[in-house]
Design an enzyme around this catalytic site. Structure first.
Site, PDB file in Angstrom:
ATOM      1  N   GLU A  15       9.435  -6.722  20.974  1.00 36.47           N
ATOM      2  CA  GLU A  15       9.700  -8.159  21.124  1.00 36.47           C
ATOM      3  C   GLU A  15       8.985  -9.010  20.064  1.00 36.47           C
ATOM      4  O   GLU A  15       9.624  -9.785  19.366  1.00 36.47           O
ATOM      5  CB  GLU A  15       9.286  -8.598  22.532  1.00 36.47           C
ATOM      6  CG  GLU A  15       9.396 -10.093  22.738  1.00 36.47           C
ATOM      7  CD  GLU A  15       9.017 -10.526  24.150  1.00 36.47           C
ATOM      8  OE1 GLU A  15       8.713  -9.670  24.996  1.00 36.47           O
ATOM      9  OE2 GLU A  15       9.024 -11.747  24.396  1.00 36.47           O
TER      10      GLU A  15
ATOM     11  N   ASP B 131       0.456 -11.570  25.810  1.00 35.93           N
ATOM     12  CA  ASP B 131       1.828 -11.108  25.959  1.00 35.93           C
ATOM     13  C   ASP B 131       2.273 -10.241  24.782  1.00 35.93           C
ATOM     14  O   ASP B 131       3.014 -10.714  23.933  1.00 35.93           O
ATOM     15  CB  ASP B 131       2.762 -12.324  26.094  1.00 35.93           C
ATOM     16  CG  ASP B 131       4.153 -11.939  26.583  1.00 35.93           C
ATOM     17  OD1 ASP B 131       4.345 -10.780  26.999  1.00 35.93           O
ATOM     18  OD2 ASP B 131       5.046 -12.799  26.550  1.00 35.93           O
TER      19      ASP B 131
ATOM     20  N   GLU C 178       5.990 -17.607  35.080  1.00 40.49           N
ATOM     21  CA  GLU C 178       7.058 -18.134  34.238  1.00 40.49           C
ATOM     22  C   GLU C 178       8.256 -18.597  35.068  1.00 40.49           C
ATOM     23  O   GLU C 178       9.400 -18.257  34.778  1.00 40.49           O
ATOM     24  CB  GLU C 178       7.493 -17.070  33.213  1.00 40.49           C
ATOM     25  CG  GLU C 178       6.348 -16.638  32.330  1.00 40.49           C
ATOM     26  CD  GLU C 178       6.749 -15.653  31.244  1.00 40.49           C
ATOM     27  OE1 GLU C 178       7.615 -14.801  31.499  1.00 40.49           O
ATOM     28  OE2 GLU C 178       6.183 -15.743  30.145  1.00 40.49           O
TER      29      GLU C 178
END
Ligand SMILES: *[C@@H]1O[C@H](CO)[C@@H](O)[C@H](O)[C@H]1NC(C)=O
Ligand SMILES: *[C@@H]1O[C@H](CO)[C@@H](O)[C@H](O)[C@H]1NC(C)=O
Ligand SMILES: *[C@@H]1O[C@H](CO)[C@@H](O)[C@H](O)[C@H]1NC(C)=O
Ligand SMILES: *[C@@H]1O[C@H](CO)[C@@H](O)[C@H](O)[C@H]1NC(C)=O
Ligand SMILES: *[C@@H]1O[C@H](CO)[C@@H](O)[C@H](O)[C@H]1NC(C)=O
Ligand SMILES: *[C@@H]1O[C@H](CO)[C@@H](O)[C@H](O)[C@H]1NC(C)=O
Ligand SMILES: *[C@@H]1O[C@H](CO)[C@@H](O)[C@H](O)[C@H]1NC(C)=O
Ligand SMILES: *[C@@H]1O[C@H](CO)[C@@H](O)[C@H](O)[C@H]1NC(C)=O
Ligand SMILES: *[C@@H]1O[C@H](CO)[C@@H](O)[C@H](O)[C@H]1NC(C)=O
Length: 897
Positions: A444, A416, A333
């Site tokens: 998240e 993820d 990333e």
């Protein structure tokens, strides 16, 4: 007593906090109400003295003695003195009822050679492990809480106290116990040495994906001066066996280890943690030699780079001799990594591991945690460039090339932290490499602490997953991460917690259960897989964990414990049902805040989270035969084969592995239904479950079982969740109904007889506005106040809503940047008012748009409606927030819409 170095009566100044803010988490040591015979016995058996075998200030053993004192005071109202027996404790043994706390070694040296006490055998203890030796109730033998090391002593003390604080007799509840010669000995060793927490704290004081306030460690580019909250955090973590915290974000700021002031700051954090046996770890930025070191390169094989990291590591160890190690995210990333120089990830990892090896104590070398979350920027138009394949592709060829003090930190699934993923196949490939599992306690993709989602059942699906036969033996993830399966010395767990300055630490009282459970499961990932046997000796099943947490956090009343446990255990299945069923991943907005629904955002953007939903079908084809080949990455051929076929893939992973038509019948056991109908049914069922949480919680208040402060805070969260579950349900069902053109067999989707759309009302000062994505507003539209003053929307309640008593729900948009106020009236009489202030109440990421993140519901009970009544919503905008409104709905009892 003359042999005792010091005798100390610690004054008890603490009175029990009147307000229950959540800051004590599960360490409240509250009095046991409704005491039963066990409690009476435990109270009667409370020691006369606590004998502590270390007199050095700051020792975790001193901490343990203070926790004992605090707990006996709080739980049993007994004031007990602490005797410091640094030289010799023999004189107190046998003469008085004592509890001795220390390491096993110091016990044997100072106390163990006496007519009333024999030496304890510590050969069965591993580092951080502990034993309890508990005398039978009529015996005068001492109670012993002894650790293999100082940290273990504190763990043994906390686990003992957490039993007492639940009103349990530790001698009866102890697993792995033997009873001989009038005492019970319980031994507990951690299954793995790495039981770490990761905090994604930035130096500016923000926390990436944190929903519980600001950083406990950093502010304005520096380490904060007042580290009392950091110490209190270490206490909570130590109470469940966590032994290190990586204090800064994996997307690391090189400045943290670059200036003397910051290194001193890290040293102060380490000092604050040390009395709790918690060590500091640091995230490093791979490019530091170049970005802050003045070098022209950060090539891991370059000599100047090696000596740069040597220097950094040396400086850190000079200030922090017990530094736990480093964490590195490279080549992921946009983060720099070794690939830039054509070096392998192993060469990148070993660079730091060698610096650690060189400067850390030989008997406990610093550990380099290297994240397996490595993937390139993916192609927008090619779903076959499957991000799920990346970890195995990169790391499998490197197995055996990592140094012994490297641990590869693997997210539980290949993408993820989604609501469900198959276990990462990488675990099966790390046979000559240390591995740890990375879990997220911070939610998240799982409702950001505004949705109750109890995570242990999700974690168990991964920990209990068998990668398949390797050399004829099963390879279960929990045995791989402990090192047992492939004979590795290191391994364990890393939990991304992101606790902050909120009194609740995580932004929600109920979310604390996930932190408690994380520690328990990191200590013992092998126990607690639910084998369906209620008499199982394993005491860490997801249900047992939530029950013990509830008793400690709220109280022991059976109704309360059952309510919280039932809600918790239904919560992940419910959340999965309304956010991402059948293995599609969490269908949130992956380009913005990861909170509300936006399924279309998954595909075609380079992040590689494809659903491949189109008018004919949905799902990623990850087969070897015709898809991305991911299914073939499982080392066990039988596992790969199971996922290769639609018929043998478990339903809850169907769309993860296969692209199927909407009319595909679901495989395997269970209701005979199609994919599209299951999508509709699951979303409706999930939202109904969330609605039940509200009523179950309310029943606790009716019986006065919980303090008003925490009751109200949780009630507000659950009401928010129930409303947002409907937003999710309608958005996802609307999305798939629109794409597929296939109607819901039960005619619920896009059919809402109890609603009045705001855009259909008579508007004064309000104008219509399209919402994006349109599926996140009922009817695709909302209304917003056009000016600064109060605006109104009115309608005569239609005859399709007959006179009666209803729950009146109002859906509005609560944006960042303003606190609009609203009131709702029937025939001009106000029946409720509220403020759009979610940004003050919830820790979730905010949105500045009308969308699935800001869509919010408020409800008013028992609203009486007569024929011809008018409903009016008044909205007063504030700041950037335009008092936006979506619809009102009059819900008869039992209708969730
Ligand atoms: C007492 O605790 C201190 C600080 O943790 C430690 O350095 C010391 O070795 C301990 N002493 C004994 C005798 O265990
Ligand atoms: C605690 O114990 C003290 C005496 O030791 C007594 O005066 C007090 O009432 C007790 N408090 C409670 C709440 O039982
Ligand atoms: C410890 O105390 C016992 C009993 O009082 C005594 O016999 C013994 O000599 C003492 N040992 C040391 C090392 O002081
Ligand atoms: C225990 O006491 C005996 C006799 O006093 C002595 O011989 C022995 O060395 C002692 N053992 C330890 C471990 O102190
Ligand atoms: C149970 O006790 C034995 C020694 O009796 C010890 O070797 C083992 O590690 C203990 N198990 C756990 C899970 O702590
Ligand atoms: C293979 O995948 C393509 C699309 O990528 C699809 O058109 C085709 O139907 C698939 N074949 C089978 C046998 O699944
Ligand atoms: C499921 O239902 C469909 C349509 O009614 C039917 O054709 C099919 O045979 C059924 N399958 C099973 C396994 O019962
Ligand atoms: C999830 O959805 C399925 C399918 O409709 C349903 O059977 C199940 O009860 C739901 N579970 C929860 C907790 O909502
Ligand atoms: C509701 O209205 C009353 C009276 O105008 C006001 O005092 C109160 O602050 C309002 N409450 C909210 C939450 O806006």
């Amino acid at each position: 007593m003359r042999f005792l170095l010091g005798i100390c009566l610690i004054a008890l100044t603490a009175t029990r906090a009147a307000a229950e803010s959540g800051i004590d988490a599960w360490l409240r040591y509250a009095p046991l109400n409704a005491p039963d015979a066990t409690v009476a016995t435990l109270s009667a058996q409370a020691p006369n003295h606590i004998v502590v075998l270390n007199a050095t200030a700051g020792s975790p053993i001193i901490t343990a003695s203070q926790e004992l004192q605090k707990a006996f005071q709080g739980v049993f109202n007994k004031t007990i003195d602490i005797l410091y027996a640094a030289d010799n404790c023999s004189s107190v043994i046998g003469s008085v009822k004592v509890l001795i706390v220390g390491t096993a070694t110091s016990f044997n040296r100072l106390c163990g050679n006496n007519s009333s006490s024999s030496l304890v055998s510590s050969s069965d203890l591993v580092p951080d492990g502990y034993l309890w030796q508990l005398p039978s109730h009529d015996s005068s033998l001492p109670t012993l809480l002894l650790g293999q090391n100082e940290r273990g002593t504190l763990y043994g003390t906390f686990s003992y106290l957490l039993e007492l604080a639940q009103g349990n007799d530790p001698a009866k509840t102890a697993s792995n116990a033997t009873t001989t010669n009038g005492h019970t000995t319980h031994i507990s060793n951690p299954a793995a040495p790495v039981r770490w927490v990761n905090q994604w704290d930035n130096l500016d004081g923000s926390i990436e994906r944190g929903y519980g306030g600001k950083s406990l460690f950093f502010s304005g580019g520096k380490v904060v001066t007042d580290l009392r909250r950091a110490a209190a955090y270490a206490r909570i973590l130590a109470s469940v066996g966590i032994n290190a915290v990586v204090v800064n974000n994996v997307n690391a700021d090189a400045a943290l280890v670059h200036t003397p002031a910051n290194i001193e700051g890290l040293g102060r954090i380490a000092d604050a943690f040390r009395p709790y046996g918690v060590r500091v770890g640091v995230s490093l930025n791979f490019a530091s030699p170049q970005s802050v070191g003045g070098l022209s390169t950060y090539d891991p094989l370059d000599k100047s780079v090696v000596s740069f990291w040597d220097g950094v590591t040396l400086q850190l160890y000079e200030r922090i001799p017990d530094l736990a190690g480093f964490l590195v995210k490279g080549d992921s990333e946009g983060q720099p990594g070794p690939k830039k120089y054509g070096r392998t990830l192993a060469e990148g990892a070993n660079l730091f591991a060698r610096a650690l090896r060189k400067h850390s104590p030989a008997d406990s070398p610093g550990i380099l945690m290297y994240r397996a979350f490595v993937y390139d920027q993916l192609q927008e138009s090619n779903w076959r460039a499957d991000r799920a394949n990346a970890a195995v592709t990169y790391f499998s060829p490197l197995d055996g090339q990592f140094d012994d003090n490297v641990v590869v930190q693997v997210k539980y699934g290949p993408i993820d932290f989604q609501v469900r993923e198959p276990a990462s196949p990488l675990f099966g490939h790390l046979q000559k490499t240390n591995a740890a599992i990375e879990l997220q306690v911070t939610q998240e993709y799982l409702g950001q602490q505004c949705h109750l989602v109890y995570l242990p059942p999700l974690w168990r699906t991964v920990l209990d997953f068998d990668m398949g036969k390797v050399d004829g033996e099963p390879s279960v993830v929990r045995d791989i991460i402990t090192g047992e399966r492939f004979n590795r010395l290191l391994g364990g767990s890393a939990g991304v917690v992101n606790a902050g300055t909120s009194d609740t630490w995580l932004g929600s009282h109920l979310a604390q259960a996930n932190l408690y459970a994380y520690g328990r499961m990191a200590w013992d990932p092998t126990a607690g897989h639910d084998d369906g046997n209620d008499n199982s000796s394993t005491l860490s099943t997801p249900r047992h964990i939530i029950e013990s947490w509830t008793k400690l956090t709220f109280g022991r009343d059976p109704t309360l414990v059952n309510t919280v446990a039932d809600m918790a255990l239904a919560s992940w299945p419910a959340y999965e049902n309304y956010t991402g069923n059948l293995g599609t991943q969490t269908l949130t907005d992956i380009l913005y805040t990861h909170f509300g629904p936006n399924p279309a955002s998954q595909d075609g953007n380079g992040w590689g989270q494809w659903t491949r939903a189109d008018k004919n079908g949905v799902g990623m084809d990850r087969t070897v035969r015709n898809g991305t080949g991911f299914a073939g990455q499982y080392v066990g051929k039988e596992v790969a084969a199971q996922f290769e076929s639609v018929e043998t893939t478990p339903r809850d992973l169907l769309l993860w592995f296969h692209h199927v038509p909407y009319t595909q019948r679901l495989p395997g056991p269970g209701e005979n239904t199609t994919v599209i109908q299951h999508i509709y049914d699951a979303h409706y069922a999930g939202a109904e479950t969330a609605a039940l949480f509200v009523t179950r919680w309310a029943a606790l208040n009716a019986s006065g079982l919980i303090d008003p402060e925490r009751y109200a805070s949780i009630a507000r969260q659950l009401a928010f969740q129930a409303g947002h579950a409907i937003v999710w349900r309608d958005a996802i069902c609307g999305f798939f109904a629109g794409l597929s053109g296939i109607a819901d067999r039960h005619d619920r989707v896009r059919h809402h007889p109890w609603r009045i759309e705001a855009e259909a009302m008579t508007l004064h000062g309000y104008t219509k506005q399209a919402v994006s994505p349109a599926i996140t507003a009922s009817g695709g539209q909302a209304i917003v106040a056009a000016g600064r003053g109060q605006a109104s929307a009115s309608a005569t309640i239609p005859t399709s809503i007959p006179p009666g008593v209803y729950t009146l729900a109002v859906n509005y948009f609560d944006l960042a940047g303003g606190r609009s106020s609203y009131a709702v009236q029937i025939n001009g009489k106000t029946i409720g008012n509220w403020t759009g202030n979610a940004e003050d109440v919830f820790g979730k990421a905010t949105s500045t748009h009308l969308d699935g993140h800001s869509a919010t519901r408020v409800s008013f009970l028992n609203v009486v409606v007569a024929a011809g009544d008018t409903v009016t919503v008044l909205g007063t905008p504030d700041g950037a927030e335009q008092a936006a409104l979506d619809y009102v709905s009059f819900l008869p009892e039992g209708v969730v819409d």
